[in-house]
Scaffold this motif. Structure first.
Motif, mmCIF file in Angstrom:
data_model
loop_
_atom_site.group_PDB
_atom_site.id
_atom_site.type_symbol
_atom_site.label_atom_id
_atom_site.label_comp_id
_atom_site.label_asym_id
_atom_site.label_seq_id
_atom_site.Cartn_x
_atom_site.Cartn_y
_atom_site.Cartn_z
ATOM 1 N N LEU A 27 0.830 -1.202 0.000
ATOM 2 C CA LEU A 27 0.000 0.000 0.000
ATOM 3 C C LEU A 27 0.868 1.257 0.000
ATOM 4 O O LEU A 27 0.557 2.244 -0.688
ATOM 5 N N ALA A 28 1.954 1.217 0.749
ATOM 6 C CA ALA A 28 2.877 2.352 0.765
ATOM 7 C C ALA A 28 3.445 2.621 -0.620
ATOM 8 O O ALA A 28 3.586 3.777 -1.038
ATOM 9 N N GLU A 37 4.408 10.713 0.651
ATOM 10 C CA GLU A 37 5.555 10.215 1.392
ATOM 11 C C GLU A 37 5.083 9.143 2.371
ATOM 12 O O GLU A 37 4.109 9.362 3.099
ATOM 13 N N THR A 38 5.766 8.010 2.389
ATOM 14 C CA THR A 38 5.335 6.928 3.269
ATOM 15 C C THR A 38 6.513 6.347 4.042
ATOM 16 O O THR A 38 7.647 6.343 3.570
ATOM 17 N N VAL A 39 6.198 5.859 5.239
ATOM 18 C CA VAL A 39 7.164 5.144 6.078
ATOM 19 C C VAL A 39 6.452 3.916 6.631
ATOM 20 O O VAL A 39 5.316 4.019 7.117
ATOM 21 N N VAL A 40 7.096 2.762 6.557
ATOM 22 C CA VAL A 40 6.552 1.530 7.114
ATOM 23 C C VAL A 40 7.412 1.113 8.298
ATOM 24 O O VAL A 40 8.627 0.915 8.159
ATOM 25 N N ALA A 41 6.784 0.993 9.462
ATOM 26 C CA ALA A 41 7.460 0.507 10.667
ATOM 27 C C ALA A 41 6.822 -0.823 11.052
ATOM 28 O O ALA A 41 5.631 -0.869 11.365
ATOM 29 N N SER A 42 7.582 -1.906 11.001
ATOM 30 C CA SER A 42 6.990 -3.218 11.279
ATOM 31 C C SER A 42 8.058 -4.212 11.694
ATOM 32 O O SER A 42 9.260 -3.909 11.669
ATOM 33 N N VAL A 370 -6.228 0.505 -4.824
ATOM 34 C CA VAL A 370 -6.472 0.331 -3.390
ATOM 35 C C VAL A 370 -5.956 1.544 -2.614
ATOM 36 O O VAL A 370 -6.620 2.029 -1.684
ATOM 37 N N ALA A 371 -4.793 2.065 -3.004
ATOM 38 C CA ALA A 371 -4.248 3.247 -2.334
ATOM 39 C C ALA A 371 -5.180 4.435 -2.490
ATOM 40 O O ALA A 371 -5.398 5.197 -1.530
ATOM 41 N N ALA A 372 -5.749 4.606 -3.681
ATOM 42 C CA ALA A 372 -6.660 5.731 -3.908
ATOM 43 C C ALA A 372 -7.930 5.585 -3.078
ATOM 44 O O ALA A 372 -8.456 6.583 -2.562
ATOM 45 N N ARG A 373 -8.438 4.338 -2.917
ATOM 46 C CA ARG A 373 -9.615 4.124 -2.071
ATOM 47 C C ARG A 373 -9.315 4.531 -0.623
ATOM 48 O O ARG A 373 -10.112 5.221 0.023
#
Length: 390
Positions: A27-28, A37-42, A370-373
């Motif tokens: 999704l990011a 701008e995206t950040v994924v923390a997992s 999906v990102a736009a939704r």
């Protein structure tokens, strides 16, 4: 934080905390394609080891691992989790900490970011309560099958009590009263969210698939030997119904040894698993689902056939009247045997169904769609100008 007026020409800063089956990572990527701008923390989804920008793995087992992660958060990591326009949490399993500390982290995120949302893509107390409710629209699920305890629940009789323990219930209540809204990955999670949130705080996004990165497999018009593929997670066989699917597949292969074969892959890293998946004609996904989830959709994006949930409720929910490519099975052994036997005896249907499968994923689950939704929902909740795909 002080609110600021944003136009959709200005990139949004979006943080994802937690991940499952690479949902947030994908999704990011879709959001970055749309200019944000995206950040994924997992923690990388355990053995899947999916990509992330901030590592939230437990480095040690047991209580030491929890204490170490909590100290890392408080000694610097959490400073990287502030200043975002949108934060989305991977259900209530967004981090491997006990409920009280999860609640503290949620409060920190709420106080230090413009908004906090939930991505509903996993089990939580609310989902369990929905599954156990005699009035549920989910007639079968991993816990109950047509009013009877499932094999998973029979083998783990205290599992629901653990999900519904007082500390878990407190977190569940605090979680849903704190978030600004929730985006669901599956029809089943959408149903469960209606128990705790009003309709205007819920939206369906679906599961994002990077269709550009997936090159469809060129299936033959009539495979001489149908290759059945089962990817299983050792600790989730009963939960997903993989055990029943394996028994059914073995029975069909034993019945038609010259026309079918079974490949089983267990607990492989994500990228390695996808490479193995591409060798199949038919992928066995899960038994107690109304909808195709990540594993099924990945296979469908490759143009493969998938045995999973493909109920009328699901197709009606997403408004799909034409493409129904999922080989739907009911939650019992005989249903799976009949479905697999039909595929093996009619291999000429594999290629057309595979082409439909690819088309279905591109139409409904492309990661930009999906990102736009999701973005449309988030921004509508925050009074931004909604984004639409051109």
């Amino acid at each position: 934080m002080t609110d600021r007026i944003l136009s959709m020409t200005e990139p949004l800063k979006i943080l994802f905390v937690g991940d499952a089956s690479s949902y947030h990572r994908t999704l990011a990527s879709g959001l970055r394609e749309l200019g944000h701008e995206t950040v994924v923390a997992s923690n990388g989804g355990y053995w899947l080891d999916t990509g992330r920008d901030i590592d939230l793995r437990r480095r040690f087992k047991g209580k030491i691992g929890g204490l170490d992660l909590w100290l890392r958060l408080n000694l610097g990591l959490r400073q990287k989790l502030r200043g975002f326009d949108i934060v989305s949490l991977c259900s209530q399993s967004f981090i491997e900490l006990r409920p009280g500390r999860k609640a503290q982290l949620l409060d920190y995120l709420k106080a230090n970011n413009r908004s906090v949302f939930c991505t509903a893509l996993g089990t939580d107390p609310n989902y369990v309560a929905e599954c156990l409710d005699p009035a549920t629209a989910l007639r079968y699920n991993e816990f109950r099958i047509y009013g009877e305890d499932s094999p998973y629940l029979k083998a783990n009789p205290d599992i629901c009590d653990r999900w519904l323990a007082p500390d878990m219930r407190r977190l569940d209540s605090h979680f849903y009263t704190s978030v600004d809204g929730a985006v669901s990955a599956l029809y089943e999670y959408q149903v469960a969210l209606r128990r705790v949130l009003p309709e205007d705080k819920i939206a369906y996004a679906g599961i994002p698939i990077d269709t550009d990165a997936i090159r469809p497999v060129d299936l033959s018009d009539r495979p001489s030997k149908v290759r059945l593929f089962l990817g299983r997670y050792k600790d989730r066989l009963l939960e997903k119904g993989t055990d029943v699917m394996e028994w059914a597949a073995r029975a069909v292969v034993d019945r038609y040894p010259d026309r079918a074969e079974l490949v089983i892959v267990e607990n492989r890293p994500y990228d390695e698993y996808l490479e193995l998946l591409k060798s199949a004609h038919v992928v066995l996904d899960q038994l107690y689902s109304y909808t195709p989830a990540t594993n099924a959709l990945q296979a469908m994006a490759y143009g493969l056939n998938t045995v999973s949930g493909g109920t009328p409720e699901f197709y009606d929910f997403i408004g799909e009247k034409e493409l129904h490519p999922v080989i739907h099975v009911e939650p019992d052994y005989e249903s799976v045997v009949r479905a697999l036997e039909d595929v093996v005896l009619h291999p000429e249907g594999i290629r057309p169904r595979g082409l439909q499968s690819r088309e279905f994923v591109v139409r409904h689950n492309d990661y930009r769609t999906v990102a736009a939704r999701a973005l449309d929902f988030w921004t509508s909740r925050l009074n931004f100008q909604p984004l639409t795909l051109s």
